[in-house]
Design a protein around this motif. Structure first.
Motif, PDB file in Angstrom:
ATOM      1  N   ARG A   1      -2.975   7.305   1.386  1.00  0.00           N
ATOM      2  CA  ARG A   1      -3.915   8.531   1.796  1.00  0.00           C
ATOM      3  C   ARG A   1      -3.929   9.376   0.519  1.00  0.00           C
ATOM      4  N   LEU A   2      -3.789   9.054  -0.662  1.00  0.00           N
ATOM      5  CA  LEU A   2      -3.548   9.546  -1.703  1.00  0.00           C
ATOM      6  C   LEU A   2      -4.076   8.993  -3.051  1.00  0.00           C
ATOM      7  N   VAL A   3      -4.611   9.586  -4.005  1.00  0.00           N
ATOM      8  CA  VAL A   3      -5.173   9.367  -5.107  1.00  0.00           C
ATOM      9  C   VAL A   3      -4.216  10.136  -6.138  1.00  0.00           C
ATOM     10  N   TYR A   4      -3.590   9.505  -7.216  1.00  0.00           N
ATOM     11  CA  TYR A   4      -2.878  10.031  -8.323  1.00  0.00           C
ATOM     12  C   TYR A   4      -3.825  10.177  -9.533  1.00  0.00           C
ATOM     13  N   TYR A   5      -3.814  11.163 -10.186  1.00  0.00           N
ATOM     14  CA  TYR A   5      -4.522  11.505 -11.358  1.00  0.00           C
ATOM     15  C   TYR A   5      -3.310  11.978 -12.522  1.00  0.00           C
ATOM     16  N   TYR A   6      -3.171  11.258 -13.448  1.00  0.00           N
ATOM     17  CA  TYR A   6      -2.287  11.538 -14.610  1.00  0.00           C
ATOM     18  C   TYR A   6      -2.989  11.544 -15.749  1.00  0.00           C
ATOM     19  N   THR A   7      -2.765  12.527 -16.767  1.00  0.00           N
ATOM     20  CA  THR A   7      -3.250  12.558 -18.314  1.00  0.00           C
ATOM     21  C   THR A   7      -2.123  12.064 -18.926  1.00  0.00           C
ATOM     22  N   ILE A   8      -2.382  11.432 -19.830  1.00  0.00           N
ATOM     23  CA  ILE A   8      -1.336  10.883 -21.155  1.00  0.00           C
ATOM     24  C   ILE A   8      -2.081  11.410 -22.414  1.00  0.00           C
TER      25      ILE A   8
END
Lengths: 373, 373, 373
Positions: free
Chosen positions: C256-263
């Motif tokens: 029930r999670l969405v992960y947001y990462y910027t590189i």
């Protein structure tokens, strides 16, 4: 130096193809100092016939005057600087009138009338003629020179004059012209014209008519470069057959040859047994060149009922487009940070000669651009 | 100095019409220091009515506030700089809300709400009002001033205020506006408006209505220039007939005159017996000017069942287009290397006066551009 | 430093969003020094598969070689600099041939053939291989590095590697990609992705699926930033329902999670239970960014007869367009003379961290731009 060796020379560094500063220097030190080609006399049928010609920011009005001479003026009114003629070509009725306030000039450039200026204290119409540009007509080809110290045309063109005389280009008539916008530096267009090493990959049709190594370079150094190539058929056309009678003064030994000459920095002459093709090359920006290609035929051929130049026009229009495409690919690759000068083959000896002539012309300005990569 | 003599003055050098550096100096030293015209109050019917106005990189939100005053703000959120209003005109419902994170400002510019900022240590909403621009409404015409030291509007406009009062422009309503993109420097557009020497060549229809030499210049030096011209008919329209009743305070001696005034650096006022035309002139780049022309009529005329302003609109739209065309021809010619300043005729005395005012305004920056041709 | 506080930090000054000089420094000191994302391996099915990738003036040819490795070369012939491949993607038949003179390179970049060069004195084909660019494939994502001292990829990416491993991105396949041209600085696009403070105003649909404050930032400083947000439904799609089976290694706590990462500086990873979305961010000019968004699914899901990713694609395409629009509004407002840095809220702590990382990367070049506002 051997005629067919590049002697280890390589292509120019990137800045010469991309730098706006170097482009500005080329306009100033080459385009505005050398004689540049502007058009064929057959466009000027009678007094008052005119063409406009753009060079950088300058628009030039070229016309036939009352004495049947060819003159060139900046297309700029001396009152408030308004552009005088708008249409790219046309017919003047003996005078040039400014569309803004009606100042009127003769075909010799003198100010004939300036409404409401009579009463202005100290106004002297003799001080306000159109500003002229030096003109020389050579073999029917009109050359301009923007420099105040233009020098002798005949002396400058001596190396090539005898070589093209027998085509009597002044007698020919233009039957078609096509203008191309090419997204490549003007020097890439010159270099493309100066070798046939690319013909097998780029021009399958042309390669059937002319073996790509069967060429001789009569002129190998300086502003005039080139020489003949063998034709397997009769002429350079879609089917390899002539589309007009052999020109009157062409001897038998030239009947299976096509001559390719470049004249630095603005014109390519392609001399066939039956017609002449002229490319006019105008730099617009570091990566944009405007090229006008023109097909010239003998008036007697043109008046024949079955005259049809389309086989010559179609052949070279196809070839032109193939050439501009690879020039554009080169411009894109050279713009890359990864580009470094590459080696010329012996088939590209004229490109090395072009580069030497170019660098001589730019010599005065080299030092100031030492850092302008 | 004689009222109708250019006294040997000539046009400005090329750099003033083409140099990006000089254009940047004009934005900084003229457009951002002088009062500039932005629109007529009749566009702002009620509180919350707004217009956007672009000046250089700045977009200004002009609105009517809750107290019926006119205010102007930079259209920029104080949070992360987002543009607040997008549509060029519209109606706000008592507040201005940023479309990005919802920061909300009152019509007086104060920050009313900033979601999630309450908990941020040290956040004080009073520090983040919209950034205002000085506004002065003169005769119903809205002027902006970007300078922190704008100075007194009344004092600045004293030379012209009495001369235009009787048209009561604040009472009029805009019935039409047309925006033109002109490929010419803004100063050429001012100069075009400032003389009728060009009318015989450029405006055949207008020249029938108004003899091109029948003008007087009441204002001959400084930021306000111009005066009346004789009308042979009733007004400046397609058929020379009025298209509305004479405005209430126009006296008999003005009933056959049209007044032309320029207000440096942004507006032309054309005052007819029956209507007023306003040109708003916005420099976009050295060779691009955006001009909005607006026709203003008296509300009583507008409500008449047979009211038809098309004859006035059509007449001036035609004349405008003729003018922009010759301005564009001038821009092209002046851009040429061959252009040199030319002599003004006595009919162009206001152009010499405009140039003097312009050079005074640019005086501080002259030295740094001495070499920027 | 607290994880969710901006600690009084504010937005960057205008020059970082508008100055061509700073943009050139970013290309040189960030884009050409850091590892930048260029595409997913699933585009390279077999030896000879290639893609072109443009970075500034450089066009890069990325291909699968004969040993199934991924290689990258400048798309520039070593002869006269011609661009080798023209189509943006395609299949090579074991060699790369220049369309101009036919120089031919192997898929490992070596020069295999150069017509007519054999006879040229001193020509050594080993001196003219294609110029390679460093490549590292990480989780199936291809990264390039233009620097001669690229440094260890593994060491650089250690902070994020474990965090994304369980999505096994190398196994996924691209089912769709959409490229957007955004008229905003690339940093505004990064910053937009780095907060959900804007979600209530900008994304009504998304805000129903994910409460805008329900996020955690696992990575809070350096080139890798981000963490999870709660999903109220099953996945981020139009109806909130999954459009594929949960990925094989996703544990219950991530369902029930969405992960947001910027590189930094080129890629956003959005990791859903059932699919992965990748944004590739390419700066084109100070106010223009090209963004390619790609949707990756598990091959088993794709082969299912009822597979339909449109609900995920439509959802994010809508959300993307909403985001680019507010980025463009910010670019316009920031370009104004009235823009001054504004305060970050605590919900924008990652933006402050992004700015710090950016300024560290630009540190060497700060002094020379001190005056370049």
């Amino acid at each position: 130096m051997d005629a067919r060796s590049a002697n280890g020379a390589g292509t120019l560094p990137r800045k010469y193809f991309t730098s706006p500063k170097i482009f500005a220097a080329e306009l100033r030190d080459i385009l505005r100092k050398r004689w540049i080609y502007a058009g064929h006399v057959s466009h000027f049928e009678k007094p008052g016939s005119y063409l406009l010609y753009q060079v950088g920011q300058d628009n030039i009005l070229i016309l036939r005057d009352e004495e049947n001479g060819i003159r060139a003026f900046h297309n700029v009114c001396r009152h408030r600087g308004t552009q005088l003629c708008e249409q790219s070509e046309g017919q003047l009725d003996g005078r040039i009138q400014c569309p803004y306030h009606g100042w009127t000039f003769g075909l010799n450039g003198s100010l004939l009338g300036a409404p409401n200026m009579r009463d202005c204290a100290g106004f002297d119409p003799n001080r306000y003629p159109l500003i002229s540009v030096a003109v020389h007509v050579w073999n029917g080809l009109i050359f301009l020179n923007f420099s105040e110290r233009a020098g002798s045309f005949e002396q400058a063109f001596a190396p090539i004059s005898d070589r093209v005389a027998r085509w009597q280009i002044f007698d020919l008539k233009s039957v078609r012209q096509i203008t191309y916008e090419v997204q490549a530096n003007w020097k890439l267009v010159f270099q493309n014209y100066s070798e046939c090493y690319h013909c097998p990959k780029v021009h399958p049709a042309l390669s059937k008519l002319t073996p790509y190594r069967a060429s001789l370079n009569y002129l190998r150094e300086g502003p005039f470069l080139g020489g003949p190539m063998q034709i397997l058929g009769e002429s350079m056309t879609m089917d390899g057959r002539s589309c007009a009678a052999t020109l009157p003064y062409i001897e038998k030994e030239d009947q299976r040859l096509v001559y390719y000459y470049t004249i630095f920095p603005s014109i390519f002459l392609t001399l066939h047994p039956d017609y002449v093709m002229v490319h006019r090359c105008r730099p617009v920006s570091p990566d944009h060149t405007r090229i006008t290609c023109e097909w010239l035929f003998h008036p007697e051929a043109i008046t024949k009922p079955d005259f049809d130049p389309s086989s010559a026009i179609e052949f070279w229009d196809l070839t032109n487009r193939q050439d501009w495409h690879v020039c554009e690919l080169s411009q894109r690759g050279i713009s890359s940070s990864a580009y470094t000068p590459g080696p010329y083959s012996d088939l590209e000896s004229l490109l090395a000669a072009f580069d030497r002539e170019y660098l001589r012309a730019m010599h005065q300005t080299q030092r100031e651009f030492a850092l302008a990569d």
